[in-house]
Design a protein around this motif. Structure first.
Motif, short mmCIF file in Angstrom:
data_model
loop_
_atom_site.label_atom_id
_atom_site.label_comp_id
_atom_site.label_asym_id
_atom_site.label_seq_id
_atom_site.Cartn_x
_atom_site.Cartn_y
_atom_site.Cartn_z
N VAL A 21 0.75 -1.13 -0.07
CA VAL A 21 0.20 0.15 -0.33
C VAL A 21 0.98 1.45 -0.25
O VAL A 21 0.33 2.55 -0.08
CB VAL A 21 -0.90 -0.14 1.67
N SER A 22 2.43 0.94 0.37
CA SER A 22 2.90 2.42 -0.06
C SER A 22 2.68 2.40 -1.26
O SER A 22 3.14 4.08 -0.76
CB SER A 22 4.17 1.95 0.34
N VAL A 23 2.74 1.99 -2.47
CA VAL A 23 2.69 2.74 -3.33
C VAL A 23 1.84 4.24 -3.53
O VAL A 23 1.79 5.10 -4.36
CB VAL A 23 2.36 1.55 -4.53
N VAL A 24 0.77 3.94 -2.43
CA VAL A 24 0.12 5.38 -3.25
C VAL A 24 0.20 6.29 -2.29
O VAL A 24 -0.92 7.03 -1.69
CB VAL A 24 -1.34 4.68 -3.03
N GLY A 25 0.86 6.14 -1.46
CA GLY A 25 1.49 7.05 -0.61
C GLY A 25 1.12 7.19 1.14
O GLY A 25 1.33 7.61 2.09
N LEU A 26 0.78 5.51 1.35
CA LEU A 26 0.47 5.16 2.92
C LEU A 26 2.28 5.28 3.23
O LEU A 26 2.38 4.22 3.09
CB LEU A 26 -0.37 4.32 3.38
N ALA A 27 1.81 5.56 4.37
CA ALA A 27 2.41 5.33 5.95
C ALA A 27 2.85 4.49 6.26
O ALA A 27 2.73 4.34 7.43
CB ALA A 27 3.18 6.99 6.24
N ASP A 28 2.33 3.54 5.76
CA ASP A 28 2.90 1.91 6.64
C ASP A 28 4.80 1.59 7.35
O ASP A 28 5.09 2.16 6.65
CB ASP A 28 1.48 0.79 5.51
N LEU A 29 4.15 0.61 7.63
CA LEU A 29 5.55 -0.36 8.25
C LEU A 29 6.73 -0.33 6.92
O LEU A 29 8.04 0.51 7.21
CB LEU A 29 5.95 -1.98 9.03
N THR A 30 6.52 -0.90 5.76
CA THR A 30 7.04 -0.93 5.14
C THR A 30 7.69 0.49 4.53
O THR A 30 9.02 0.56 4.14
CB THR A 30 6.52 -1.86 3.83
N ARG A 31 6.76 0.96 3.89
CA ARG A 31 7.53 2.67 3.78
C ARG A 31 7.93 3.55 4.85
O ARG A 31 8.94 4.06 4.24
CB ARG A 31 6.19 3.52 2.74
N VAL A 32 7.75 3.19 5.82
CA VAL A 32 8.22 4.32 6.89
C VAL A 32 9.71 3.25 7.05
O VAL A 32 11.20 4.17 7.57
CB VAL A 32 7.87 4.16 8.27
N ALA A 33 9.87 2.11 7.02
CA ALA A 33 11.11 1.49 6.46
C ALA A 33 12.62 2.24 5.62
O ALA A 33 13.22 2.36 6.22
CB ALA A 33 11.02 -0.28 7.39
N GLN A 34 11.65 2.16 4.80
CA GLN A 34 12.04 2.61 4.10
C GLN A 34 12.60 4.59 3.91
O GLN A 34 13.88 4.61 3.58
CB GLN A 34 11.46 2.65 2.43
N ASN A 35 11.88 4.52 3.87
CA ASN A 35 11.83 6.09 4.36
C ASN A 35 13.74 6.24 5.34
O ASN A 35 14.07 7.28 5.51
CB ASN A 35 10.75 7.50 5.47
N ASP A 58 19.19 7.60 6.22
CA ASP A 58 20.78 7.33 7.82
C ASP A 58 21.44 6.22 6.86
O ASP A 58 22.46 6.00 7.41
CB ASP A 58 20.54 6.84 8.80
N TYR A 59 20.74 5.90 5.68
CA TYR A 59 21.67 4.20 4.88
C TYR A 59 21.99 2.84 5.79
O TYR A 59 22.63 2.35 6.06
CB TYR A 59 22.86 4.87 4.50
N LEU A 60 21.34 3.27 6.65
CA LEU A 60 21.23 1.90 8.13
C LEU A 60 19.83 0.92 7.23
O LEU A 60 19.69 0.36 7.66
CB LEU A 60 21.28 2.30 8.96
N PHE A 61 20.85 0.32 5.83
CA PHE A 61 19.59 -0.58 5.54
C PHE A 61 19.32 -2.16 6.17
O PHE A 61 18.26 -2.01 6.00
CB PHE A 61 20.41 -1.10 3.67
N PHE A 62 20.89 -2.24 6.48
CA PHE A 62 19.96 -3.83 7.03
C PHE A 62 19.25 -3.53 8.63
O PHE A 62 18.68 -4.19 8.02
CB PHE A 62 21.43 -5.10 7.32
N GLN A 63 20.30 -2.48 9.00
CA GLN A 63 19.69 -2.47 10.69
C GLN A 63 17.62 -2.66 10.38
O GLN A 63 16.76 -3.16 10.60
CB GLN A 63 20.36 -1.50 10.95
N HIS A 64 17.04 -1.67 9.41
CA HIS A 64 16.20 -1.33 9.26
C HIS A 64 14.97 -2.18 8.37
O HIS A 64 14.20 -2.45 9.29
CB HIS A 64 15.51 -0.07 8.67
#
Lengths: 219, 288
Positions: free
Chosen positions: A163-177, A182-188
Motif C-alpha cells: 500500500v505504500s505505492v499510493v503514499g500510505l505511511a505503512d510499516l514498509t514505507r516508514v522503514a524505507q524512509n 541514514d543509510y542503515l539499510f540492513f538494520q532497518h
C-alpha cells in the motif's frame, strides 16, 4: 553493528506505521470476508447469471496483481472527474476486493463440503435462503476452513506492504524512509522483518484458540 | 385406474366418515422424469386425515421420489398433488400453463408438512435443542424463551429431554433421528412424511425410532412412510402401497398386501424379506 540509539529513535515512528498496517489489513480482511460471503454464495447459486458474475469477480480480482489493483483503484476516480480517493480508502478497497476473491474460494470449498440435506431440511422448515446461509451453512464452512482463513489473514497483512505505492505511511514505507535517511539499510529492514514476524504471534494464537473453541463445541 | 386408498376393512384405525371428506393429500396422475428416465408414472393416491400410509417396494421403484414429490423437493412433471386442497408447487396461469408457485405460496402449502430424512440432516453445529428451536425462532418468529419451551416439549415427546444440550455428534443414530422427528414435530405439522427413517440405523437402534413413530400414529398423525420395515408397515399402516418401476402395483390394507397372491413381483419382493429373516428354524445352534 546494530545502532541501538537509532533503533530506539525509530520505534515511535514504526509504532505509528504499525497501526496503519494493521488498520488497512484488518479492515481489508473484514470487508473482504463480507465480499467473500456474497461471491461464494453467488457461485453456488442456481441462477447461471449469478454463477457467471461470481466467477468473473474471482477471475479478475485473483488474476490481477494486488499492486496493479491498488494503482488502478487509486487513479480511477480522477478519470471520471471525481476527487482523488484518500490513500487509506484506496488501500482498504484494494485489499478488500482482492482478499474477497481469495476468501470466497476458501469459503466455497467449505460450503460445498456441507451435505445438501442440511439446507434441504432448513428449506423445508421454511427458512429463507439468507437465513440458511448465515445460520446453517456459514458457521460450518468457517469452522472447517479456519486454518486457511487465518492463513489468508496472515498473507494479507504481509501483502499490505504494497500500500505504500499510493503514499500510505505503512510499516514498509516508514522503514524505507528511515533507511534512506541514514543509510542503515540492513538494520532497518531487519527490524521491519522482525515486526512483521511478531504480528503473526497473536494472530496464530487467536486462530488456535478459535479452532479449539469451535472444536470443543462440536466434540 | 383409480387407486383410492380409503380404508375398506374393519381393522382400519381410520374412522369411516373420513373417507367421505376430502383427502388431506391427493395425488392425481402424478408423473416424474429424470431426463428421459420415467421414474414415476400415473400415480393416484389419496391420504386421509389420521391415516398411516406405508410405501414399500424395491430400491429404484420410485417410492422415495414419490415422497419427495409430496414435499416438492422434487418437481413432478405431470399430474397434480394437492395438500389440503391446495395445488403443491405449481400455479396455473391465465393461459392454462403451469409455472412455479412463488416461494410464499410453496411455503404456505408446506407449512403443514413435516419431513424426516434417512440421513437425519441435523445441523451439527447446533445442540439438539438448537436444532429444534431454530425454525421456531427464524420462521415462526417466536421469542427464544417460548421457542425453547416448545422445543423441549417436542424433545420430551421423543424421549430426549435430557439430551437437549448435546450436539448431534454425541448422540447415537437412533437419538439423532428422534431429534430430527422432534424438529419436525415442533412446527406442529398436520402431515409427517418419513423417507426411510430407519435405513441408516444400526439394527438395534431401529426399534426406538419406530416406537416414536408408532406413538405418533396412535395419536392420529397423518403419516406417509417410505420404509423397508415390513413389521412396522404390517402393525401400524392403514394402507400399504407397493411400487415397482415407478408405478403402483397394488395397495390395500396390510392384510391384503402382505397376503397378496395376485402379483408375482410383490410375492417375490416379500419372499426376499422372509428368506432373509428366516434364521430361527434354519440355524440349529439357536435351538436348545
Amino acid at each position: 553493528m546494530f545502532d541501538w540509539p537509532t533503533f530506539l529513535f525509530s520505534l515511535p515512528l514504526l509504532g505509528k506505521a504499525l497501526l496503519i498496517t494493521l488498520q488497512t489489513s484488518l479492515l481489508g480482511n473484514a470487508f473482504g470476508f463480507v465480499i467473500a460471503i456474497l461471491i461464494s454464495s453467488m457461485q453456488l447459486a442456481k441462477m447461471p447469471l449469478l454463477r457467471r458474475l461470481g466467477g468473473s469477480y474471482i477471475f479478475i480480482f485473483r488474476g490481477v496483481p494486488l499492486l496493479v489493483q491498488l494503482l488502478v483503484i487509486y487513479y480511477l476516480a480522477p478519470m471520471f472527474g471525481l476527487p482523488n480517493l484518500s490513500p487509506m480508502v484506496a488501500a482498504v478497497m484494494a485489499l478488500s476486493l482482492c482478499s474477497g476473491a481469495y476468501i470466497a474460494e476458501i469459503l466455497r470449498g467449505g460450503l460445498m463440503a456441507i451435505p445438501s440435506g442440511q439446507s434441504e431440511a432448513a428449506h423445508l422448515l421454511g427458512m429463507s435462503r439468507p437465513a440458511i446461509l448465515l445460520r446453517i451453512e456459514l458457521p460450518q464452512a468457517v469452522q472447517s476452513t479456519l486454518p486457511s482463513l487465518v492463513n489468508e489473514l496472515v498473507l494479507l497483512i504481509k501483502a499490505s506492504a504494497l500500500v505504500s505505492v499510493v503514499g500510505l505511511a505503512d510499516l514498509t514505507r516508514v522503514a524505507q524512509n528511515l533507511a534512506s535517511s541514514d543509510y542503515l539499510f540492513f538494520q532497518h529492514y531487519l527490524v521491519l522483518a522482525g515486526i512483521y514476524c511478531l504480528i503473526n504471534i497473536p494472530l496464530t494464537m487467536f486462530g488456535r484458540r478459535l479452532e479449539r473453541h469451535l472444536e470443543r463445541s462440536l466434540a | 385406474m383409480s387407486l383410492s386408498l380409503s380404508p375398506t376393512n374393519a381393522i382400519s384405525a381410520v374412522p369411516a366418515e373420513n373417507s367421505k371428506i376430502a383427502p388431506i393429500i391427493h395425488l392425481a396422475a402424478v408423473g416424474k422424469r429424470f431426463g428421459k428416465n420415467q421414474v414415476l408414472a400415473n400415480i393416484d393416491l389419496d391420504v386421509h386425515h389420521s391415516e398411516v400410509v406405508c410405501l414399500i417396494g424395491p430400491s429404484g421403484s420410485g417410492k422415495s421420489t414419490l415422497l419427495r414429490c409430496m414435499a416438492f423437493l422434487e418437481e413432478y412433471d405431470d399430474g397434480e398433488i394437492h395438500i389440503e386442497g391446495r395445488l403443491l408447487g405449481w400455479e396455473i396461469d391465465d393461459r392454462g400453463h403451469r409455472k412455479h408457485a412463488g416461494r410464499n405460496r410453496l411455503n404456505e402449502a408446506r407449512r403443514n408438512l413435516g419431513i424426516v430424512f434417512q440421513q437425519f440432516n441435523l445441523w451439527p453445529h447446533m445442540t439438539a435443542l438448537g436444532n429444534v428451536t431454530e425454525a421456531l425462532v427464524r420462521v415462526r418468529r417466536l421469542p427464544r424463551q417460548e421457542a425453547e419451551k416448545k422445543a423441549m416439549k417436542a424433545l420430551d415427546k421423543v424421549g430426549l429431554s435430557e439430551k437437549a444440550k448435546e450436539y448431534p455428534a454425541r448422540l447415537s443414530g437412533g437419538q439423532q433421528q428422534r431429534v430430527a422427528i422432534a424438529r419436525a414435530l415442533a412446527m406442529e405439522p398436520k402431515i409427517m412424511l418419513f423417507d426411510e427413517p430407519t435405513s441408516a440405523l444400526d439394527p438395534e437402534l431401529v426399534g426406538e425410532v419406530l416406537a416414536v413413530m408408532k406413538q405418533l400414529a396412535q395419536e392420529g398423525m397423518t403419516m406417509v412412510v417410505v420404509t423397508h420395515e415390513m413389521g412396522f408397515a404390517a402393525q401400524v399402516a392403514d394402507s400399504v402401497v407397493f411400487l415397482d418401476q415407478g408405478s403402483v402395483v397394488t395397495r390395500g390394507t396390510p392384510n391384503e398386501v402382505f397376503r397378496d397372491t395376485q402379483h408375482p413381483r410383490l410375492r417375490q419382493f416379500l419372499q426376499n424379506y422372509l428368506d432373509r429373516n428366516a434364521f430361527w428354524n434354519t440355524t440349529p445352534e439357536l435351538e436348545n
